[in-house]
Design an enzyme around this catalytic site. Structure first.
Site: not given
Ligand code: PGA
Length: 247
Positions: A10, A93, A163, A169, A208, A229-230
């Site tokens: 999240w 990140e 990733e 993102g 993504s 993520g998103g």
């Molecule tokens: P995303 O993020 O699905 O929004 O690209 C994935 C993540 O950072 O774990």
């Protein structure tokens, strides 16, 4: 046969309302493990909501000491006392924005194991590394940094997430071919010591992932699930991603 994992990251999103909505509407599949990583603020609530269910919860980050004068930080031990089972470590990140070097990631990884939690180590190359032909080296360096620091069989710990930073993102997921190529490389790298763990570790793809691209990605041999993520903030979409991994 590796059981798929679908994990929700999240990030710094969510609210009490989302926790309740998510807990109420998440379909709990029998064919896959579902892992949810909310903010630390919402972790206790979601852990209680999913107690005695097939859904496990985890922290997005921990500090590398059990306690002490580390204002603003949370330890793996504390996460464990909540009843959560997992912790992300090495998310790009954190590597890019919060100073999580390979060395610090290795320290955190060890503390997560010491606390009895399962680390989900994230690895992935930047766009620059990919464009200069250094994608494989970058990923192998990130794996080796943890393994060499502690002489730990990194890979016996259930799962690794691949990733690519350029796919996170951005709405531009890796193609199924690129993801497969990198994940096969990770599996080979795991196998190089002959431990056999390459065949059992679940390698998740993240970057993504959506309901629309999940079927093609999961069809690849070395993609055993997703770190989402998103799209994990929308429980209906997340349920569809879970549905897509059904064998
Ligand atoms: P995303 O993020 O699905 O929004 O690209 C994935 C993540 O950072 O774990």
């Amino acid at each position: 046969m590796r059981k798929p994992v679908i994990a929700a990251n999240w990030k710094m999103n969510g609210s009490l309302e989302l926790c309740e909505h998510f807990a109420r509407n998440l379909v709990r599949p029998e064919y896959a493990d579902v892992w949810v990583f909310p903010t630390a603020l919402h972790l206790g609530l979601l852990t209680d909501s999913f107690r005695d269910s097939v859904v496990s919860t985890g922290a997005q980050n921990v500090w590398c000491e059990p306690d002490g004068a580390y204002t603003g930080e949370i330890s793996a031990t504390m996460i464990g006392t909540l009843g959560a089972r997992l912790a992300l470590v090495g998310h790009s990140e954190r590597r890019a924005m919060f100073g999580d070097t390979d060395h610090l990631v290795a320290k955190k990884f060890k503390k997560i194991i010491d606390a009895g939690l399962v680390p989900l180590l994230c690895v992935g190359e930047t766009l620059e590394e990919r464009e200069s032909g250094l994608a494989s080296e970058a990923v192998q360096r990130q794996l080796d940094a943890v393994e060499e620091a502690w002489d730990l069989p990194v890979y016996s710990h259930e799962a690794i997430a691949y990733e690519p930073v350029w796919a996170i993102g951005t709405g531009k997921a890796a193609t199924a071919e690129t993801a497969q190529e990198m994940q096969a490389l990770i599996r080979d790298h795991v196998d190089r010591k002959g431990t056999g763990q390459g065949q059992t570790v679940r390698i998740l793809y993240g970057g993504s992932v959506k309901a629309s691209n999940a079927p093609e990605l999961i069809a690849q041999n070395d993609i055993d699930g997703f770190l989402v993520g998103g799209a994990s903030l929308d429980v209906d979409e997340f349920n569809q991603i879970c549905e897509a991994v059904k064998g």
